[in-house]
Design a protein around this motif. Structure first.
Motif, PDB file in Angstrom:
ATOM      1  N   HIS A 111     -30.130 131.555  61.369  1.00  0.00           N
ATOM      2  CA  HIS A 111     -30.789 132.026  62.588  1.00  0.00           C
ATOM      3  C   HIS A 111     -29.741 132.357  63.655  1.00  0.00           C
ATOM      4  O   HIS A 111     -29.811 133.389  64.320  1.00  0.00           O
ATOM      5  CB  HIS A 111     -31.775 130.970  63.110  1.00  0.00           C
ATOM      6  N   THR A 114     -28.146 135.622  62.994  1.00  0.00           N
ATOM      7  CA  THR A 114     -28.985 136.785  63.341  1.00  0.00           C
ATOM      8  C   THR A 114     -28.967 137.063  64.839  1.00  0.00           C
ATOM      9  O   THR A 114     -29.110 138.207  65.255  1.00  0.00           O
ATOM     10  CB  THR A 114     -30.451 136.608  62.886  1.00  0.00           C
ATOM     11  N   CYS A 115     -28.784 136.013  65.649  1.00  0.00           N
ATOM     12  CA  CYS A 115     -28.740 136.225  67.105  1.00  0.00           C
ATOM     13  C   CYS A 115     -27.510 137.046  67.486  1.00  0.00           C
ATOM     14  O   CYS A 115     -27.582 137.915  68.352  1.00  0.00           O
ATOM     15  CB  CYS A 115     -28.736 134.891  67.851  1.00  0.00           C
ATOM     16  N   GLN A 263     -33.356 142.015  64.192  1.00  0.00           N
ATOM     17  CA  GLN A 263     -34.473 141.375  64.893  1.00  0.00           C
ATOM     18  C   GLN A 263     -35.523 140.849  63.919  1.00  0.00           C
ATOM     19  O   GLN A 263     -36.092 139.779  64.126  1.00  0.00           O
ATOM     20  CB  GLN A 263     -35.142 142.354  65.874  1.00  0.00           C
ATOM     21  N   GLN A 264     -35.795 141.620  62.873  1.00  0.00           N
ATOM     22  CA  GLN A 264     -36.792 141.153  61.895  1.00  0.00           C
ATOM     23  C   GLN A 264     -36.328 139.862  61.213  1.00  0.00           C
ATOM     24  O   GLN A 264     -37.100 138.933  61.030  1.00  0.00           O
ATOM     25  CB  GLN A 264     -37.067 142.248  60.865  1.00  0.00           C
ATOM     26  N   ARG A 266     -34.220 137.779  62.512  1.00  0.00           N
ATOM     27  CA  ARG A 266     -34.176 136.724  63.527  1.00  0.00           C
ATOM     28  C   ARG A 266     -35.565 136.091  63.688  1.00  0.00           C
ATOM     29  O   ARG A 266     -35.707 134.878  63.701  1.00  0.00           O
ATOM     30  CB  ARG A 266     -33.693 137.301  64.858  1.00  0.00           C
ATOM     31  N   HIS A 267     -36.600 136.940  63.773  1.00  0.00           N
ATOM     32  CA  HIS A 267     -37.966 136.404  63.861  1.00  0.00           C
ATOM     33  C   HIS A 267     -38.311 135.615  62.611  1.00  0.00           C
ATOM     34  O   HIS A 267     -38.949 134.572  62.677  1.00  0.00           O
ATOM     35  CB  HIS A 267     -38.980 137.536  64.055  1.00  0.00           C
ATOM     36  N   ARG A 270     -36.706 132.290  62.761  1.00  0.00           N
ATOM     37  CA  ARG A 270     -37.291 131.434  63.790  1.00  0.00           C
ATOM     38  C   ARG A 270     -38.624 130.866  63.310  1.00  0.00           C
ATOM     39  O   ARG A 270     -38.915 129.690  63.464  1.00  0.00           O
ATOM     40  CB  ARG A 270     -37.470 132.197  65.090  1.00  0.00           C
ATOM     41  N   GLN A 271     -39.425 131.721  62.679  1.00  0.00           N
ATOM     42  CA  GLN A 271     -40.707 131.227  62.168  1.00  0.00           C
ATOM     43  C   GLN A 271     -40.499 130.220  61.046  1.00  0.00           C
ATOM     44  O   GLN A 271     -41.192 129.227  60.957  1.00  0.00           O
ATOM     45  CB  GLN A 271     -41.557 132.388  61.670  1.00  0.00           C
TER      46      GLN A 271
END
Ligand SMILES: Nc1ncnc2c1ncn2[C@@H]1O[C@H](COP(=O)(O)OP(=O)(O)O)[C@@H](O)[C@H]1O
Ligand SMILES: [Mg+2]
Ligand SMILES: [Zn+2]
Length: 413
Positions: A111, A114-115, A263-264, A266-267, A270-271
Motif C-alpha cells: 500500500h 502505491t502511494c 490509484q486502482q 492503492r484503493h 486499502r480495502q
C-alpha cells in the motif's frame, strides 16, 4: 574526514565510497557538509547519449520535494566526463534483503508503495526500472523508491530512456518490440513487484527455468500464478481476497491500456487492509466475499460482514499506534494465538506466540506465552498479565487494551 564533493553548489562529504556498484555507474554514500544529519547518495555514470539532459530534467522534476519516499536527485553536474548527481539517502534494505515480515505488514508495504507510485503517475512520470533492488524498505515498513535513471516522462521534450529495465520485471511490449519504458510498462512491473512481496516469489517461479521460458511466461497476457502449481508451505493466491487477484489479472494484460493504475491498486490495497483475517491456525489472509474456508488449513471459517451465525463471535484487533485493524472469529472452546506472525509492523519484540485468546462459554481467557511480558489495562493502570478471565461486560462494550511486549493492541467486538 571523507573526501568533499560539490555538486551544483551542494557540498557533501563522502562517508562510504562503495555504497553500490551497478551496470550504469556507481553510488557513494555521503552527508551534507553543512548538516551531517542529512545523508545523501552521490551517483556517477559515464556521459553517454543524452543522459546529461535527462539528468537535468530529473533534477528539475524535483521528485524528492513531492514525498520523502521518492529519493530522486536534487542536483546534477558534469565532472570529467561523468554525470554526477546527488539524491537523498533512503534508509533501509532493498525488498529482497528486507527482514521477514508478517503478511499484514507486507500488504501495508505494498500500500505504501502505491502511494509513492500514485504521485509519479499524477506527474506523468514512469520510473522505468521498478524492481526489488530499487525499492528500499525502512525498518518500520515504509518504502522508498530510488534509482530514477531510466525514468520516462509524458513531456515530449525529454529524451527517451535507453534501458529496458530488469528482465524479470519487463512488460510484454518491451520484450517483444524493445519499446522504451512507459507508465503502462511500469504498471506491469509494479504487479510483478507486488507478487514478489506478497507471495514471496516471482510469478514465473516453477514455470520458467531459463530466460527464454521466462519471456514466454511473462508475455501470455495471463497472470502466471493462475496456472502455477502450488507447493506446500507457499502462500496460495486465495489468501489475497477478491480485489487483488482481479488487479493482478488485468495487470498482466498484453494490451498496456488494460493494466490497472496506481490509484486502482492503492484503493485495492486499502480495502484489502480492512479485511485481513487471522485464522486460529495462525495464518493471516485477506478474506474474500464468498470465503468459506481458510486458504491455508482449509477449515471452515466465519468471516465478518458475511451472514453471521450465533456460534462464531467476530473479534477485532486494532493497533492504535498504527491505525490498522484485523479481525478473527472464535467459536466457543476455540483459541487463537496472537504474536509477531499475525500482528505485523511494530511487533518486533513480540514473540511468535505471545498471547492465547480462548473463548469459553461467554468468557474470554487470555494467557501470556511470550518472552517479554504482557499487560492488561484496567481501572486506569497497567497490570502484569499472566492469565486472566474476562467476563462479557469486560470486553464486549468497549473492548480491552492489552500490551504485548512493546505493542499496544485493542481487542474488542
Ligand atoms: N537514494 C539511495 N538511497 C539508498 N541507497 C541507494 C540510493 N541510491 C542508490 N543506493 C544504493 O546503491 C545501489 C546502486 O544504486 P542505483 O541507483 O540503484 O544504481 P543501478 O543503476 O546500478 O541499479 C542501490 O542498489 C542501493 O543499494
Ligand atoms: Mg538500481
Ligand atoms: Zn487456517
Amino acid at each position: 574526514m571523507g573526501k568533499q564533493v560539490t555538486i551544483d553548489g551542494i557540498r557533501a562529504v563522502i562517508t562510504d565510497p562503495k555504497l553500490g556498484q551497478g551496470g550504469q555507474g556507481f553510488a557513494q554514500k555521503a552527508k551534507l557538509y553543512s548538516n551531517s544529519a542529512i545523508e545523501l547518495v552521490i551517483k556517477s555514470q559515464a556521459k553517454a547519449g543524452k543522459n546529461d539532459i535527462r539528468a537535468r530534467k530529473l533534477v528539475e522534476l524535483n521528485l524528492a520535494s513531492h514525498s520523502p519516499y521518492l529519493a530522486g536527485p536534487i542536483a546534477t553536474a558534469e565532472k570529467s566526463g561523468q554525470i554526477v548527481n546527488i539524491a537523498p539517502f533512503a534508509k533501509g534494505q532493498d525488498v529482497e534483503s528486507d527482514r521477514p515480515r508478517s503478511f499484514p505488514e507486507l500488504v501495508e508495504l505494498c500500500h505504501h508503495i502505491t502511494c509513492q507510485w500514485a504521485i509519479l503517475e499524477e506527474q506523468g512520470i514512469a520510473h522505468g526500472d521498478i524492481a526489488p533492488s530499487n525499492v528500499i524498505v525502512s525498518d518500520d515498513g515504509s518504502a522508498s523508491l530510488i534509482d530514477f535513471d531510466n525514468f520516462a516522462s509524458l513531456e515530449a521534450k525529454v529524451p527517451k530512456a535507453t534501458m529496458a529495465g530488469q528482465s524479470m520485471m519487463t512488460a510484454p511490449e518491451i520484450r517483444l518490440r524493445s519499446h522504451p519504458p512507459t507508465i503502462e510498462s511500469d504498471r506491469f512491473a509494479y504487479a510483478v513487484l507486488f507478487n514478489m512481496i506478497l507471495l514471496r516469489r516471482h510469478p514465473s517461479d516453477g514455470l520458467a527455468a531459463n530466460p527464454k521460458e521466462l519471456a514466454k511466461v511473462m508475455t501470455t497476457g495471463q497472470w502466471p500464478e493462475r496456472v502455477r502449481p502450488i507447493q506446500t508451505g507457499e502462500t496460495p493466491v486465495e489468501a489475497m481476497g477478491d480485489i487483488l487477484p482481479a488487479l493482478f489479472d488485468a495487470a498482466f494484460d498484453i494490451d498496456p491500456i488494460n493494466r490497472p493504475t496506481a490509484q486502482q491498486w492503492r484503493h485495492g490495497f486499502r480495502q484489502s487492509l480492512q479485511t485481513i483475517y487471522i485464522h486460529n491456525c495462525g495464518q493471516a489472509f485477506i478474506s474474500g466475499n464468498k470465503q468459506t474456508r481458510c486458504p491455508f488449513c482449509q477449515d471452515y471459517i466465519q468471516i465478518p460482514n458475511q451472514a453471521s451465525s450465533n456460534e462464531t463471535m467476530i473479534f477485532k484487533i486494532r493497533i492504535p499506534s498504527l491505525g490498522t485493524k484485523y479481525s478473527f472469529g472464535l467459536k466457543d472452546g476455540q483459541s487463537i494465538y496472537l504474536g509477531r506472525n499475525n500482528l505485523g509492523r511494530g511487533a518486533a519484540s513480540v514473540s511468535n506466540r505471545h498471547l492465547s485468546v480462548s473463548r469459553m462459554n461467554q468468557k474470554l481467557y487470555l494467557r501470556h506465552l511470550g518472552q517479554h511480558p504482557s499487560a492488561l489495562y484496567r481501572d486506569g493502570q497497567w497490570y502484569n498479565l499472566k492469565d486472566v478471565w474476562l467476563k462479557p461486560y469486560e470486553y464486549q462494550k468497549d473492548g480491552v487494551l492489552i500490551r504485548l511486549a512493546n505493542l499496544d493492541i485493542h481487542l474488542g467486538l
